[in-house]
Scaffold this active site. Structure first.
Site, PDB file in Angstrom:
ATOM      1  N   ASP A 106       0.839  -1.203   0.000  1.00  0.00           N
ATOM      2  CA  ASP A 106       0.000   0.000   0.000  1.00  0.00           C
ATOM      3  C   ASP A 106       0.872   1.249   0.000  1.00  0.00           C
ATOM      4  O   ASP A 106       2.041   1.209   0.411  1.00  0.00           O
ATOM      5  CB  ASP A 106      -0.891   0.026   1.251  1.00  0.00           C
TER       6      ASP A 106
HETATM    7  N1  URA Z   1      -1.105  -6.063   3.828  1.00  0.00           N
HETATM    8  C1  URA Z   1      -1.639  -4.837   3.855  1.00  0.00           C
HETATM    9  O1  URA Z   1      -2.670  -4.604   4.449  1.00  0.00           O
HETATM   10  N2  URA Z   1      -0.983  -3.849   3.218  1.00  0.00           N
HETATM   11  C2  URA Z   1       0.181  -4.029   2.552  1.00  0.00           C
HETATM   12  O2  URA Z   1       0.726  -3.086   1.994  1.00  0.00           O
HETATM   13  C3  URA Z   1       0.727  -5.324   2.539  1.00  0.00           C
HETATM   14  C4  URA Z   1       0.054  -6.325   3.176  1.00  0.00           C
END
Ligand code: URA
Length: 239
Positions: A106
């Protein structure tokens, strides 16, 4: 080995754009097996043909693998009209190799991100069937408990009914924990921790398979993976 076009072969070495390569080939600076190669569409055997630029041999390295310490605030994408992406952080030569991120972190997640131009490799890392673990460090609201750890072990069911594979959560105290998953559903770790009433404030990926984030990199920096790193990634014996 399948034959490939000369301009494609050169582009995969990250030498220049296809347009620039056409000019370079037509200028007679490239030879294949000792003969001047003047046509971009000329076919060659990428593993066995001897390709030279200005007399210098070009090594065959079609597939490339890098690790990046992804900083927060940057999109895991190859391009975006408005926002900075992880591919904006690498050199133009690397962009021309057709690199793409393996899976997604993310925008507000940092840490270990792999970049490659090898689709089969990406599939192998990401497919839950391969069982490659991803380890995350999370700072959360509240304090994850041993009861939460047990729920992770059994396999969580998220608010929308999504069933997660059994996973590992180790409480570290002080609103911190480590989470290990073998799949990569959308916002998975955040949704898993939120489902236990401990929403994530910060998330950082530390390891994929047996390959740890190189602590010497620093945010936004990257390095090419060596053969030993690839073995570690898949937990193969390192020679
Ligand atoms: N899980 C998440 O919630 N976000 C990420 O960026 C990676 C794994």
């Amino acid at each position: 080995m399948a034959l490939t076009r000369l301009d494609k072969f050169l582009a995969e070495q990250g030498l220049a754009s296809r347009k620039e390569l056409k000019k370079l080939i037509k200028s007679g600076r490239v030879t294949v097996d000792g003969q001047p190669a003047l046509r971009p569409e000329q076919k060659l055997d990428p593993e066995n043909s001897q390709v030279r630029l200005d007399g210098e041999p070009l090594r065959y390295a079609r597939h490339r693998y890098y690790m990046m310490d992804k900083p927060t605030g940057v999109l895991t994408a190859t391009e975006d009209a408005r926002q900075e992406t992880v591919l904006d952080l690498v050199t133009p030569e690397m962009r021309r190799m057709g690199l793409f991120p393996v899976g997604r972190l993310d925008k507000d997640t940092s840490g270990l991100l792999l970049l490659t131009n090898d689709g089969d490799f990406a599939h192998r890392v990401l497919s839950p069937k391969s069982g490659v673990e991803k380890l995350y460090y999370a700072v959360v609201e509240g304090n994850p408990s041993q009861e939460d750890a047990e729920a992770f072990r059994k396999g969580l069911v998220l608010a929308d009914g999504t069933v997660c594979l059994p996973a590992k959560m180790e409480p570290l105290g002080g609103g911190r924990c480590l989470v290990t998953v073998k799949e990569g559903k959308y916002h998975q770790v955040k949704r898993m921790l939120a489902s236990r009433g401990t929403p994530v404030r910060q998330l950082r990926r530390l390891r994929i398979g047996g390959l740890e984030l190189d602590g010497s990199l620093g945010p936004g920096n990257y390095r090419e993976l060596e053969e030993a790193d690839l073995c570690r990634l898949f937990n193969l014996k390192v020679m």
